[in-house]
Design a protein around this motif. Structure first.
Motif, PDB file in Angstrom:
ATOM      1  N   THR A 116     -49.377 -26.911  64.697  1.00  0.00           N
ATOM      2  CA  THR A 116     -48.120 -27.085  65.405  1.00  0.00           C
ATOM      3  C   THR A 116     -47.730 -25.751  66.007  1.00  0.00           C
ATOM      4  O   THR A 116     -48.417 -24.749  65.832  1.00  0.00           O
ATOM      5  N   LYS A 117     -46.620 -25.755  66.760  1.00  0.00           N
ATOM      6  CA  LYS A 117     -46.245 -24.559  67.507  1.00  0.00           C
ATOM      7  C   LYS A 117     -44.788 -24.195  67.231  1.00  0.00           C
ATOM      8  O   LYS A 117     -43.922 -25.068  67.146  1.00  0.00           O
ATOM      9  N   ASN A 118     -44.552 -22.913  67.103  1.00  0.00           N
ATOM     10  CA  ASN A 118     -43.228 -22.376  66.824  1.00  0.00           C
ATOM     11  C   ASN A 118     -42.607 -21.900  68.130  1.00  0.00           C
ATOM     12  O   ASN A 118     -43.239 -21.168  68.897  1.00  0.00           O
ATOM     13  N   CYS A 119     -41.374 -22.311  68.374  1.00  0.00           N
ATOM     14  CA  CYS A 119     -40.715 -21.974  69.637  1.00  0.00           C
ATOM     15  C   CYS A 119     -39.849 -20.725  69.554  1.00  0.00           C
ATOM     16  O   CYS A 119     -39.327 -20.268  70.570  1.00  0.00           O
ATOM     17  N   GLY A 120     -39.689 -20.169  68.353  1.00  0.00           N
ATOM     18  CA  GLY A 120     -38.844 -18.994  68.187  1.00  0.00           C
ATOM     19  C   GLY A 120     -39.496 -17.718  68.686  1.00  0.00           C
ATOM     20  O   GLY A 120     -40.720 -17.642  68.838  1.00  0.00           O
ATOM     21  N   ARG A 121     -38.666 -16.735  68.904  1.00  0.00           N
ATOM     22  CA  ARG A 121     -39.134 -15.395  69.246  1.00  0.00           C
ATOM     23  C   ARG A 121     -38.599 -14.371  68.232  1.00  0.00           C
ATOM     24  O   ARG A 121     -39.282 -13.409  67.915  1.00  0.00           O
ATOM     25  N   ASP A 122     -37.387 -14.600  67.724  1.00  0.00           N
ATOM     26  CA  ASP A 122     -36.813 -13.716  66.711  1.00  0.00           C
ATOM     27  C   ASP A 122     -37.130 -14.252  65.321  1.00  0.00           C
ATOM     28  O   ASP A 122     -37.452 -15.437  65.142  1.00  0.00           O
ATOM     29  N   ALA A 123     -37.047 -13.375  64.331  1.00  0.00           N
ATOM     30  CA  ALA A 123     -37.465 -13.710  62.967  1.00  0.00           C
ATOM     31  C   ALA A 123     -36.684 -14.892  62.390  1.00  0.00           C
ATOM     32  O   ALA A 123     -37.267 -15.800  61.779  1.00  0.00           O
ATOM     33  N   LYS A 124     -35.365 -14.912  62.592  1.00  0.00           N
ATOM     34  CA  LYS A 124     -34.539 -15.980  62.017  1.00  0.00           C
ATOM     35  C   LYS A 124     -34.927 -17.350  62.575  1.00  0.00           C
ATOM     36  O   LYS A 124     -35.068 -18.320  61.822  1.00  0.00           O
ATOM     37  N   THR A 125     -35.094 -17.421  63.890  1.00  0.00           N
ATOM     38  CA  THR A 125     -35.436 -18.698  64.511  1.00  0.00           C
ATOM     39  C   THR A 125     -36.847 -19.130  64.141  1.00  0.00           C
ATOM     40  O   THR A 125     -37.097 -20.313  63.878  1.00  0.00           O
TER      41      THR A 125
END
Length: 342
Positions: A116-125
């Protein structure tokens, strides 16, 4: 022809086509037929072998009947298509949710190499998206997590500066994910920049017959990925679109068979295909089982058929506009629908 004969034909063709192949025409001779009914290929330096076709998460999430979607996924697994794709934002999480239900059936998760793929860029997201994906997919570990849609020039900087990469590296060490990669469909230069950011396990990119002539990932990125022994995952083999047809097919510039033959003849570990019906699943399985490796001349011949239609990018607008970027990522970069449609 029997299934075993199909597979022997594939192997013989692969071995015959391996001699003298360039980067745009080789690398698949290592494929084997250990998968149940579908050949597998090495996933770069990971030591894993994955089915040469990967079931796309967006299309399976578009199936209106959830029970039918589950049946399609179970049939894919039973026929050797054991590599599944998804992303946190597909259908607002609906794709991961229905795939989680399919894989929760007895023994199905063990059959599947799950991406799957993660859409965040910052650590929290990034952490939030990872936790969401684990919950939706009903699993304790995701085999491959990729940063989704590295389509903007500052994305490679953001995942480092905002802590997203560090977060996923920590998740990998903690055993929540096994391998780490990234995707994007916009610009080969961004992929080349990303290759310098981290020692990735995989990279996903458009690999299609039109790409040969326009802002080519196959020409510019594939050689660099192969130097690093990174597993390459192809996508958009039909130019995008639903109903197993795609934009290239709708425009009449090539057949499904030619499009997949071109993409599968590249040195890719797997090709993501959009499957939204049993009919399309059967079509793609048949093409894969009957696939014969093209040599360099065969690839050039196929690409030559689409040269006039491909050279200006009219059929690959996902490379030149933001209209085809995911809404989540457009908003992430401060763009509204109004901005995109101007």
């Amino acid at each position: 022809m029997s299934e075993s004969s199909d597979r022997r034909a594939f192997l013989n063709a692969s071995l015959a086509g391996a001699v003298g192949l360039s980067v745009l025409g080789g690398g698949t001779a290592q494929a084997d037929d250990t998968a149940k009914g579908l050949p597998t290929r090495p996933l770069g330096k990971t030591g894993e072998k994955v089915s040469m076709l990967c079931l796309g998460g967006w299309h399976i999430g578009s199936v209106k009947d959830e029970n039918e979607a589950v049946k399609i996924m179970h049939a894919a697994l039973d026929n050797g298509m054991t590599f599944f794709d998804n992303a946190w934002d597909y259908h607002d999480g609906g794709s991961e949710t229905v795939m989680g239900k399919a894989l929760a059936a007895d023994g199905k998760r063990k059959q599947c190499f799950l991406m799957t793929k993660n859409c965040g860029r910052d650590a929290k997201t990034v952490k939030q998206h990872l936790d969401d994906s684990l919950k939706r997919l009903k699993t304790d570990v995701i085999d491959l997590m990729q940063f989704h849609e590295i389509n903007y020039d500052n994305d490679p900087d953001w995942i480092v500066e905002k802590g997203g990469l560090k977060e996923l590296i920590a998740a990998k060490k903690a055993g929540k994910i096994r391998y780490l990669g990234f995707t994007g469909h916009k610009d080969p230069r961004l992929h080349l920049k990303m290759l310098k950011v981290h020692e990735w396990d995989t990279v996903q990119m458009p690999i299609n017959i039109c790409d040969y002539h326009y802002r080519s990932f196959a020409h510019d990125v594939l050689p660099e990925a192969k130097k690093r022994d990174i597993g390459v995952i192809g996508m958009k083999s039909l130019g995008g679109g639903a109903d197993g047809k795609g934009r290239f097919i709708a425009a009449g510039i090539c057949t499904v068979e030619d499009a997949l033959a071109y993409s599968l003849s590249q040195p890719v570990s797997a090709l993501v295909v959009g499957i939204d019906s049993m009919k399309v699943l059967e079509q793609d399985l048949k093409i894969a089982r009957e696939f014969k490796q093209l040599d360099e001349e065969g690839i050039k011949k196929l690409a030559g058929k689409v040269k006039d239609a491909a050279g200006d990018g009219r059929h690959e607008r996902f490379k030149s506009t933001q209209f085809y970027d995911g809404p989540y990522h457009r908003e992430q970069h401060g763009l509204t629908e109004k901005d995109v449609n101007k």
